[in-house]
Design a protein around this motif. Structure first.
Motif, PDB file in Angstrom:
ATOM      1  N   ALA A   1      47.321  37.637  26.184  1.00 42.84           N
ATOM      2  CA  ALA A   1      47.053  37.618  27.616  1.00 42.84           C
ATOM      3  C   ALA A   1      46.387  36.303  28.022  1.00 42.84           C
ATOM      4  N   ILE A   2      46.541  35.989  29.287  1.00 45.16           N
ATOM      5  CA  ILE A   2      45.827  34.897  29.927  1.00 45.16           C
ATOM      6  C   ILE A   2      44.948  35.495  31.009  1.00 45.16           C
ATOM      7  N   THR A   3      43.703  35.074  31.043  1.00 42.31           N
ATOM      8  CA  THR A   3      42.779  35.551  32.063  1.00 42.31           C
ATOM      9  C   THR A   3      42.120  34.373  32.774  1.00 42.31           C
TER      10      THR A   3
ATOM     11  N   ARG B   1      29.484  33.739  33.804  1.00 42.49           N
ATOM     12  CA  ARG B   1      30.936  33.687  33.868  1.00 42.49           C
ATOM     13  C   ARG B   1      31.499  35.085  34.113  1.00 42.49           C
ATOM     14  N   ALA B   2      32.485  35.174  34.985  1.00 41.08           N
ATOM     15  CA  ALA B   2      33.050  36.480  35.351  1.00 41.08           C
ATOM     16  C   ALA B   2      34.565  36.423  35.295  1.00 41.08           C
ATOM     17  N   ALA B   3      35.163  37.475  34.766  1.00 45.97           N
ATOM     18  CA  ALA B   3      36.619  37.576  34.757  1.00 45.97           C
ATOM     19  C   ALA B   3      37.121  37.867  36.159  1.00 45.97           C
ATOM     20  N   VAL B   4      38.217  37.223  36.510  1.00 46.33           N
ATOM     21  CA  VAL B   4      38.781  37.362  37.848  1.00 46.33           C
ATOM     22  C   VAL B   4      40.102  38.136  37.807  1.00 46.33           C
ATOM     23  N   ALA B   5      41.018  37.685  36.951  1.00 44.13           N
ATOM     24  CA  ALA B   5      42.336  38.327  36.882  1.00 44.13           C
ATOM     25  C   ALA B   5      42.946  38.047  35.525  1.00 44.13           C
ATOM     26  N   CYS B   6      43.714  39.029  35.037  1.00 39.23           N
ATOM     27  CA  CYS B   6      44.317  38.944  33.704  1.00 39.23           C
ATOM     28  C   CYS B   6      45.787  39.314  33.782  1.00 39.23           C
ATOM     29  N   LEU B   7      46.595  38.639  32.977  1.00 41.62           N
ATOM     30  CA  LEU B   7      48.026  38.942  32.901  1.00 41.62           C
ATOM     31  C   LEU B   7      48.412  38.999  31.431  1.00 41.62           C
ATOM     32  N   THR B   8      48.940  40.145  30.996  1.00 44.33           N
ATOM     33  CA  THR B   8      49.389  40.238  29.612  1.00 44.33           C
ATOM     34  C   THR B   8      50.768  39.625  29.474  1.00 44.33           C
ATOM     35  N   SER B   9      51.007  39.068  28.292  1.00 47.63           N
ATOM     36  CA  SER B   9      52.207  38.261  28.107  1.00 47.63           C
ATOM     37  C   SER B   9      53.484  39.084  28.072  1.00 47.63           C
ATOM     38  N   LYS B  10      53.519  40.121  27.247  1.00 47.56           N
ATOM     39  CA  LYS B  10      54.772  40.871  27.063  1.00 47.56           C
ATOM     40  C   LYS B  10      54.960  41.949  28.111  1.00 47.56           C
ATOM     41  N   GLU B  11      53.921  42.741  28.337  1.00 47.32           N
ATOM     42  CA  GLU B  11      54.065  43.861  29.273  1.00 47.32           C
ATOM     43  C   GLU B  11      54.020  43.413  30.732  1.00 47.32           C
ATOM     44  N   GLY B  12      53.364  42.276  30.974  1.00 46.56           N
ATOM     45  CA  GLY B  12      53.196  41.837  32.355  1.00 46.56           C
ATOM     46  C   GLY B  12      52.179  42.660  33.113  1.00 46.56           C
ATOM     47  N   THR B  13      51.312  43.336  32.395  1.00 51.32           N
ATOM     48  CA  THR B  13      50.260  44.125  33.026  1.00 51.32           C
ATOM     49  C   THR B  13      49.218  43.194  33.639  1.00 51.32           C
TER      50      THR B  13
ATOM     51  N   ASP C   1      33.375  32.814  46.709  1.00 46.25           N
ATOM     52  CA  ASP C   1      34.397  32.467  45.731  1.00 46.25           C
ATOM     53  C   ASP C   1      34.192  31.059  45.162  1.00 46.25           C
ATOM     54  N   THR C   2      33.230  30.336  45.704  1.00 44.28           N
ATOM     55  CA  THR C   2      32.949  29.000  45.194  1.00 44.28           C
ATOM     56  C   THR C   2      32.508  29.070  43.739  1.00 44.28           C
ATOM     57  N   ALA C   3      33.229  28.352  42.869  1.00 44.39           N
ATOM     58  CA  ALA C   3      32.954  28.412  41.430  1.00 44.39           C
ATOM     59  C   ALA C   3      33.862  27.439  40.710  1.00 44.39           C
ATOM     60  N   ASN C   4      33.558  27.261  39.446  1.00 44.41           N
ATOM     61  CA  ASN C   4      34.479  26.569  38.549  1.00 44.41           C
ATOM     62  C   ASN C   4      35.366  27.644  37.923  1.00 44.41           C
ATOM     63  N   TYR C   5      36.663  27.454  38.036  1.00 46.80           N
ATOM     64  CA  TYR C   5      37.619  28.456  37.564  1.00 46.80           C
ATOM     65  C   TYR C   5      38.265  27.971  36.268  1.00 46.80           C
ATOM     66  N   TYR C   6      38.300  28.865  35.290  1.00 45.79           N
ATOM     67  CA  TYR C   6      38.841  28.563  33.980  1.00 45.79           C
ATOM     68  C   TYR C   6      39.955  29.552  33.631  1.00 45.79           C
ATOM     69  N   CYS C   7      40.958  29.082  32.904  1.00 45.98           N
ATOM     70  CA  CYS C   7      41.893  30.017  32.307  1.00 45.98           C
ATOM     71  C   CYS C   7      41.618  30.075  30.808  1.00 45.98           C
ATOM     72  N   ALA C   8      41.861  31.241  30.244  1.00 43.72           N
ATOM     73  CA  ALA C   8      41.584  31.471  28.837  1.00 43.72           C
ATOM     74  C   ALA C   8      42.686  32.337  28.252  1.00 43.72           C
ATOM     75  N   ALA C   9      42.983  32.106  26.981  1.00 46.80           N
ATOM     76  CA  ALA C   9      44.034  32.858  26.295  1.00 46.80           C
ATOM     77  C   ALA C   9      43.454  33.631  25.122  1.00 46.80           C
ATOM     78  N   THR C  10      43.983  34.821  24.927  1.00 42.89           N
ATOM     79  CA  THR C  10      43.579  35.635  23.793  1.00 42.89           C
ATOM     80  C   THR C  10      44.798  36.067  23.003  1.00 42.89           C
TER      81      THR C  10
END
Length: 127
Positions: free
Chosen positions: A33-35, A45-57, A90-99
């Motif tokens: 997934a990428i979040t 740091r807070a999670a905003v949104a996540c997308l799983t790779s195969k299922e697309g959840t 919503d002002t923040a530094n936004y990061y993407c992360a992979a697991t």
């Protein structure tokens, strides 16, 4: 070598929109997934949104439900975060992360689940 590169940040007035991009490269194996996370000044740091790779959840934090949308373009190996109706909070530094570890609705929020991070892109919402 895995790289996650964010772009698309900037300054916008309240009520405005931005689309962030996360270009993913270097994976020789499937990631789960990428979040998108964010860190505001003085806050954790807070999670905003996540997308799983195969299922697309998709999973969303309560504070962005109905305003933000995560999507992907497989041809471009890019994950997007469409952000509408932005407000100053919503002002923040936004990061993407992979697991590469399976995450679900309760665990995607844990930064320790993610081994790969981008450098971040700043989003500023002010009038």
């Amino acid at each position: 070598q895995v790289h996650l590169v964010e772009s698309g940040g900037g300054s916008v007035q309240p009520g405005g929109s931005l689309r962030l991009s996360c270009a993913v490269s270097g994976f020789t194996f499937d990631y789960y997934a990428i979040t998108w996370f964010r860190r505001a000044p003085g806050k954790e740091r807070a999670a905003v949104a996540c997308l799983t790779s195969k299922e697309g959840t998709t999973y969303y934090a309560d504070f962005v439900q109905g305003r933000f949308s995560i999507s992907r373009d497989d041809a471009k190996n890019t994950i997007y975060l469409q952000m509408d109706n932005l407000n100053p909070e919503d002002t923040a530094n936004y990061y993407c992360a992979a697991t590469i570890v399976r995450v679900h609705s309760l665990t995607y929020i844990d930064p320790d689940m993610y081994a790969y991070w981008g450098q971040g892109t700043q989003v500023t919402v002010s009038s």
